[in-house]
Design a protein around this motif. Sequence first.
Motif, mmCIF file in Angstrom:
data_model
loop_
_atom_site.group_PDB
_atom_site.id
_atom_site.type_symbol
_atom_site.label_atom_id
_atom_site.label_comp_id
_atom_site.label_asym_id
_atom_site.label_seq_id
_atom_site.Cartn_x
_atom_site.Cartn_y
_atom_site.Cartn_z
ATOM 1 N N UNK A 215 0.766 -1.602 -0.035
ATOM 2 C CA UNK A 215 0.114 -0.012 -0.341
ATOM 3 C C UNK A 215 1.159 1.109 0.076
ATOM 4 N N UNK A 216 1.837 1.038 1.202
ATOM 5 C CA UNK A 216 2.887 2.566 0.582
ATOM 6 C C UNK A 216 3.382 2.844 -0.867
ATOM 7 N N UNK A 217 3.920 1.528 -1.034
ATOM 8 C CA UNK A 217 4.532 1.647 -2.749
ATOM 9 C C UNK A 217 3.207 1.961 -3.349
ATOM 10 N N UNK A 218 2.025 1.741 -3.721
ATOM 11 C CA UNK A 218 1.147 2.133 -4.429
ATOM 12 C C UNK A 218 0.709 3.767 -3.892
ATOM 13 N N UNK A 219 0.763 4.274 -3.332
ATOM 14 C CA UNK A 219 0.700 5.042 -2.330
ATOM 15 C C UNK A 219 1.628 6.488 -3.094
ATOM 16 N N UNK A 220 2.679 6.045 -3.105
ATOM 17 C CA UNK A 220 4.176 6.828 -3.156
ATOM 18 C C UNK A 220 4.411 7.269 -4.377
ATOM 19 N N UNK A 221 3.588 5.592 -5.258
ATOM 20 C CA UNK A 221 3.554 5.905 -6.882
ATOM 21 C C UNK A 221 3.023 6.785 -7.506
ATOM 22 N N UNK A 222 1.864 7.153 -7.103
ATOM 23 C CA UNK A 222 0.790 7.392 -7.408
ATOM 24 C C UNK A 222 0.882 8.886 -7.184
ATOM 25 N N UNK A 223 1.137 9.304 -6.322
ATOM 26 C CA UNK A 223 1.803 10.803 -5.772
ATOM 27 C C UNK A 223 2.769 11.655 -7.052
ATOM 28 N N UNK A 224 3.430 10.516 -6.419
ATOM 29 C CA UNK A 224 4.896 10.920 -6.949
ATOM 30 C C UNK A 224 4.198 10.606 -8.951
ATOM 31 N N UNK A 225 4.016 9.736 -9.844
ATOM 32 C CA UNK A 225 3.652 10.065 -11.097
ATOM 33 C C UNK A 225 2.239 11.644 -10.994
ATOM 34 N N UNK A 226 2.358 11.553 -9.986
ATOM 35 C CA UNK A 226 1.095 13.067 -10.210
ATOM 36 C C UNK A 226 1.927 14.262 -10.655
ATOM 37 N N UNK A 227 3.441 14.514 -9.482
ATOM 38 C CA UNK A 227 4.240 15.053 -10.239
ATOM 39 C C UNK A 227 4.668 15.204 -11.212
ATOM 40 N N UNK A 228 5.252 13.779 -11.633
ATOM 41 C CA UNK A 228 5.481 14.148 -12.853
ATOM 42 C C UNK A 228 4.431 14.706 -14.396
ATOM 43 N N UNK A 229 3.002 14.156 -13.906
ATOM 44 C CA UNK A 229 2.222 14.605 -14.733
ATOM 45 C C UNK A 229 1.975 16.430 -14.381
ATOM 46 N N UNK A 230 1.760 17.074 -13.523
ATOM 47 C CA UNK A 230 1.538 18.014 -13.147
ATOM 48 C C UNK A 230 2.865 19.268 -13.198
ATOM 49 N N UNK A 231 4.315 18.853 -12.931
ATOM 50 C CA UNK A 231 5.298 19.375 -13.545
ATOM 51 C C UNK A 231 5.191 20.514 -15.127
ATOM 52 N N UNK A 232 5.084 20.038 -15.722
ATOM 53 C CA UNK A 232 4.643 21.298 -17.230
ATOM 54 C C UNK A 232 4.212 21.975 -17.096
ATOM 55 N N UNK A 233 2.502 21.911 -16.250
ATOM 56 C CA UNK A 233 1.634 22.959 -15.547
ATOM 57 C C UNK A 233 1.828 24.009 -14.813
ATOM 58 N N UNK A 234 3.191 23.164 -13.773
ATOM 59 C CA UNK A 234 3.711 24.196 -13.021
ATOM 60 C C UNK A 234 4.618 25.322 -13.204
ATOM 61 N N UNK A 235 5.202 25.099 -14.549
ATOM 62 C CA UNK A 235 6.056 25.871 -15.674
ATOM 63 C C UNK A 235 5.556 26.524 -16.106
ATOM 64 N N UNK A 236 3.902 26.033 -16.809
ATOM 65 C CA UNK A 236 3.634 26.971 -17.151
ATOM 66 C C UNK A 236 2.939 27.973 -16.603
ATOM 67 N N UNK A 237 2.380 28.068 -15.129
ATOM 68 C CA UNK A 237 2.054 28.817 -14.422
ATOM 69 C C UNK A 237 2.431 29.898 -14.412
ATOM 70 N N UNK A 238 3.776 29.162 -13.784
ATOM 71 C CA UNK A 238 4.587 30.005 -13.221
ATOM 72 C C UNK A 238 4.922 29.579 -11.723
ATOM 73 N N UNK A 239 6.093 30.589 -11.025
ATOM 74 C CA UNK A 239 5.743 29.439 -9.453
ATOM 75 C C UNK A 239 5.649 30.521 -8.531
#
Length: 303
Positions: free
Chosen positions: A27-51
């Motif tokens: 369960x902890x592995x699944x939880x970590x991977x779910x949020x880690x991949x979430x970062x990868x998905x969101x990172x381009x949008x984070x760079x687009x909207x600005x810090x």
Amino acid sequence: MLLILNAILIGSVMDICIKLTGDALATWQLLFLRWFVNIIVLLPFALHVGWRTLAWHNPRVHFMRVVLVGLGSYMLFYSLAHLPLAMTISLFFTEPLFMLPLAALLLKEKISPLNWLAALAGFAGVLLIARPADAMSWESAAVPFLALLGALGFATCQVMTKGYGKHETTFSLIFWLSVLTALFTAPMAYSEWKPMTPQLWLLIFAIAGSGCLYNYLWISALRVGSMASIANLSYLNLPLAYLFGWLIFDEIPDLMTVVGSLVILASVIFIGRHNIRQARKAKLVESAAQAVAGTVAAKAEPC
């Protein structure tokens, strides 16, 4: 309506994918991977909207959310792996019921007696589902109540975010939740790591992608739709859980589980509609007061 319907379907897909990975990953592995991949998905949008959009205004909100959502998500993932899909969704449907006492305790909101009665009826439905007296082992009795603790964690997060997160942007809350939860769960995930197959990676990306899309569709619906329409459509989660549990996992619930689910659903529907009516009355009173004040002010002005 289309935004909410798609959000509900995508949320159901996410739950199904989580359940499919529940036996293969810890369960902890699944939880970590779910949020880690979430970062990868969101990172381009984070760079687009600005810090600047991601800047923190109230750090305790972010740390509070990571603890509550992290523990709530753990209990959701664990419950999905060990309980039928419909039972898990039914138990997590109690989140609005928990929000009543939490709002009264933490935000000092006034809760009507009818809302309290509906909440008590909803928790009676929980007892019908869990049936602790009939449990054959400690684990079978404990897992449903772990699901309830998960719903309590999510409800507390919602109430605390409403009370203290007003100055944080929506994207900031989502992005930093992903980053902090991945850091929070990394040590536990490392300690129980299991080998990953290509099929599991595909499911993990499906979980993260559907989670991001679900949040986006839900927030977009909140901005353009009425709360009454959103609330009414959101109740489709439960019958979909029964349908997918039957079609995909061959799960056939017993009578008491169905009755308990219906009691919880009826309680949540009553609370939602009662609160919407109260909000409309308050809005009408406020509009009438503003109209009277405007009339008085107009009469007081010299000709």
